[in-house]
Enzyme design. Sequence first.
Site, short mmCIF file in Angstrom:
data_model
loop_
_atom_site.label_atom_id
_atom_site.label_comp_id
_atom_site.label_asym_id
_atom_site.label_seq_id
_atom_site.Cartn_x
_atom_site.Cartn_y
_atom_site.Cartn_z
N TYR A 46 7.54 -2.24 -2.83
CA TYR A 46 6.58 -2.04 -1.75
C TYR A 46 7.30 -1.82 -0.42
O TYR A 46 6.98 -0.88 0.32
CB TYR A 46 5.63 -3.25 -1.66
CG TYR A 46 4.72 -3.20 -0.47
CD1 TYR A 46 3.69 -2.27 -0.40
CD2 TYR A 46 4.90 -4.08 0.60
CE1 TYR A 46 2.85 -2.22 0.71
CE2 TYR A 46 4.07 -4.03 1.71
CZ TYR A 46 3.05 -3.10 1.76
OH TYR A 46 2.24 -3.04 2.86
N TRP A 58 1.15 -12.10 0.86
CA TRP A 58 0.97 -10.69 0.52
C TRP A 58 1.36 -10.42 -0.93
O TRP A 58 0.73 -9.63 -1.61
CB TRP A 58 1.76 -9.80 1.48
CG TRP A 58 1.57 -8.35 1.24
CD1 TRP A 58 2.55 -7.45 0.92
CD2 TRP A 58 0.36 -7.60 1.27
NE1 TRP A 58 2.01 -6.19 0.76
CE2 TRP A 58 0.66 -6.26 0.98
CE3 TRP A 58 -0.98 -7.94 1.52
CZ2 TRP A 58 -0.31 -5.25 0.91
CZ3 TRP A 58 -1.94 -6.93 1.46
CH2 TRP A 58 -1.60 -5.61 1.17
N GLU A 109 -5.76 -6.20 2.80
CA GLU A 109 -5.30 -7.07 3.89
C GLU A 109 -6.35 -8.11 4.25
O GLU A 109 -6.01 -9.24 4.61
CB GLU A 109 -4.88 -6.23 5.09
CG GLU A 109 -3.53 -5.57 4.84
CD GLU A 109 -3.36 -4.24 5.50
OE1 GLU A 109 -4.28 -3.75 6.17
OE2 GLU A 109 -2.28 -3.65 5.31
#
Length: 189
Positions: free
Chosen positions: A16, A46, A38
């Site tokens: 990522y 995350w 988000e």
Amino acid sequence: MQRCPWCGDDELYVKYHDEEWGVPVHDDRKHFEFLVLESAQAGLSWITILRRRENYRRAYAGFDPRIVAKYDEKKIEAMMKDEGIIRNIRKIESSINNARRFLEIQEEFGSFDNYIWRFVDYKPIVNTWQSISEIPPKTRVSDEISRDLKNRGFKFIGSTIIYSHMQAMGLVNDHIVSCFRYDELKKLR
């Protein structure tokens, strides 16, 4: 090869970081995807969300806001039973509401992309952070975007979520200067 230290050595996180984070995005479906992810991440790590990304993709019809905007109580009930996503009623309901507001912005501005990039004069903000401890959780610009989205009826979309969106979608380059991606993305400006 030096990276931003926040991604550690988790393969999914590194991928990522190396391939997505901070790359300027101009695709509305990708914008919608990251607004959903988000918002789901609020209060969590995350990496937790990244590991569930495919489940979110399935639950949110490939992140098509036109489909999500039509989700009803029956769909919400099914999502609350889906162990592949974060089963938080406020987050799920707000994502459906936000899909409807997202479509309104597309109608008004031609695209969500046109709407959000105007806040940074259509070019990424390039910061010069030496360490991740310098990176703020929000900025004046994320405050402004968040306030505007809330005025347009968005829910669960605070300034910190918006700043994360700006970082992910490349509206801001927050790779630390020693990270190999910093210069690569700086050239995209």
